[in-house]
Motif scaffolding. Structure first.
Motif, PDB file in Angstrom:
ATOM      1  N   ILE A   1       0.787  -1.344   0.198  1.00  0.00           N
ATOM      2  CA  ILE A   1      -0.089  -0.052  -0.188  1.00  0.00           C
ATOM      3  C   ILE A   1       0.829   1.310   0.084  1.00  0.00           C
ATOM      4  CG2 ILE A   1      -1.838  -1.088   1.268  1.00  0.00           C
ATOM      5  CD1 ILE A   1      -0.779   0.476   3.647  1.00  0.00           C
ATOM      6  N   GLY A   2       0.117   2.382  -0.473  1.00  0.00           N
ATOM      7  CA  GLY A   2       1.013   3.480  -0.207  1.00  0.00           C
ATOM      8  C   GLY A   2       0.056   4.406   0.472  1.00  0.00           C
ATOM      9  N   ILE A   3       0.960   5.253   1.449  1.00  0.00           N
ATOM     10  CA  ILE A   3       0.322   6.133   2.249  1.00  0.00           C
ATOM     11  C   ILE A   3       0.962   7.616   2.294  1.00  0.00           C
ATOM     12  CG2 ILE A   3      -0.814   4.636   3.757  1.00  0.00           C
ATOM     13  CD1 ILE A   3       1.413   5.276   5.803  1.00  0.00           C
ATOM     14  N   SER A   4       0.194   8.593   2.584  1.00  0.00           N
ATOM     15  CA  SER A   4       0.729  10.064   2.722  1.00  0.00           C
ATOM     16  C   SER A   4       0.759  10.673   3.955  1.00  0.00           C
ATOM     17  CB  SER A   4       0.071  10.920   1.723  1.00  0.00           C
ATOM     18  OG  SER A   4      -0.011  10.595   0.346  1.00  0.00           O
ATOM     19  N   LEU A   5       1.780  10.772   4.532  1.00  0.00           N
ATOM     20  CA  LEU A   5       1.851  11.403   6.225  1.00  0.00           C
ATOM     21  C   LEU A   5       2.291  12.651   6.294  1.00  0.00           C
ATOM     22  CD1 LEU A   5       2.913   8.185   7.730  1.00  0.00           C
ATOM     23  CD2 LEU A   5       0.686   8.923   7.671  1.00  0.00           C
ATOM     24  N   PRO A   6       1.970  13.628   7.160  1.00  0.00           N
ATOM     25  CA  PRO A   6       2.607  14.836   7.466  1.00  0.00           C
ATOM     26  C   PRO A   6       4.216  14.354   7.768  1.00  0.00           C
ATOM     27  CG  PRO A   6       0.572  14.583   8.388  1.00  0.00           C
ATOM     28  CD  PRO A   6       0.839  13.528   7.959  1.00  0.00           C
ATOM     29  N   LYS A   7       5.077  15.218   7.390  1.00  0.00           N
ATOM     30  CA  LYS A   7       6.501  14.752   7.788  1.00  0.00           C
ATOM     31  C   LYS A   7       6.799  14.820   9.272  1.00  0.00           C
ATOM     32  CE  LYS A   7      11.373  16.589   7.330  1.00  0.00           C
ATOM     33  NZ  LYS A   7      11.753  15.627   8.216  1.00  0.00           N
ATOM     34  N   ASN A   8       6.113  15.608   9.937  1.00  0.00           N
ATOM     35  CA  ASN A   8       6.297  15.512  11.491  1.00  0.00           C
ATOM     36  C   ASN A   8       5.841  14.453  12.268  1.00  0.00           C
ATOM     37  OD1 ASN A   8       3.582  16.285  11.240  1.00  0.00           O
ATOM     38  ND2 ASN A   8       3.604  17.507  13.091  1.00  0.00           N
ATOM     39  N   LEU A   9       4.546  13.848  11.658  1.00  0.00           N
ATOM     40  CA  LEU A   9       4.023  12.719  11.947  1.00  0.00           C
ATOM     41  C   LEU A   9       5.016  11.425  11.938  1.00  0.00           C
ATOM     42  CD1 LEU A   9       1.650  11.289  13.505  1.00  0.00           C
ATOM     43  CD2 LEU A   9       0.417  11.014  10.996  1.00  0.00           C
TER      44      LEU A   9
END
Length: 140
Positions: free
Chosen positions: A10-18
């Protein structure tokens, strides 16, 4: 879950700080990869969901919530949700942790299904960082 051998990518997008915080925890806990940490996190989420799904009957408890005070419209939405469930909410305590982060503790009593509904509605709001429901059965 135990016994699963077929893997899906799977691919996910996360905020850098998280992602940075997640990577830091993975290092501290000695995980060999992000994938293993994510699998463990998903297992934990599933276990928590199953545990919260088992809340039935008359219960007394607390909802603990951390949220971003600066998230546009969030305070009004949280207040509206709590007002909709006024018969189950006995009291709440609000604390300012930082300039934009707040901690709220909500004392609740009522049918377990209703208490779960309250929790899940609060949890679903953008800007809410963490929500935890803790209950005990009310003995006659």
């Amino acid at each position: 879950m135990p016994g699963d051998t077929e893997l899906s990518r799977i691919g996910i997008s996360l905020p850098k700080n998280l992602l940075d915080k997640f990577d830091e925890i993975l290092t501290l806990r000695g995980y060999s990869s992000r994938s293993e940490g994510i699998r463990d996190s998903i297992r934990s989420y599933i276990t928590h969901y199953q545990w919260i799904s088992d809340v039935k009957g008359e219960r007394q408890g607390v909802i603990t919530m951390v949220y971003d005070h600066d998230q546009r419209g969030l305070l009004q939405t949280l207040t509206e949700i709590q007002h909709q469930y006024a018969s189950s909410i006995q009291a709440s305590l609000h604390s300012h942790v930082t300039h934009n982060k707040c901690l709220e503790v909500i004392l609740i009593r009522g049918d377990g299904a209703v208490l779960k509904d309250i929790t899940e509605r609060l949890m679903a709001q953008k800007g809410v960082e963490a929500v935890k429901l803790t209950t005990i059965p009310v003995e006659g």
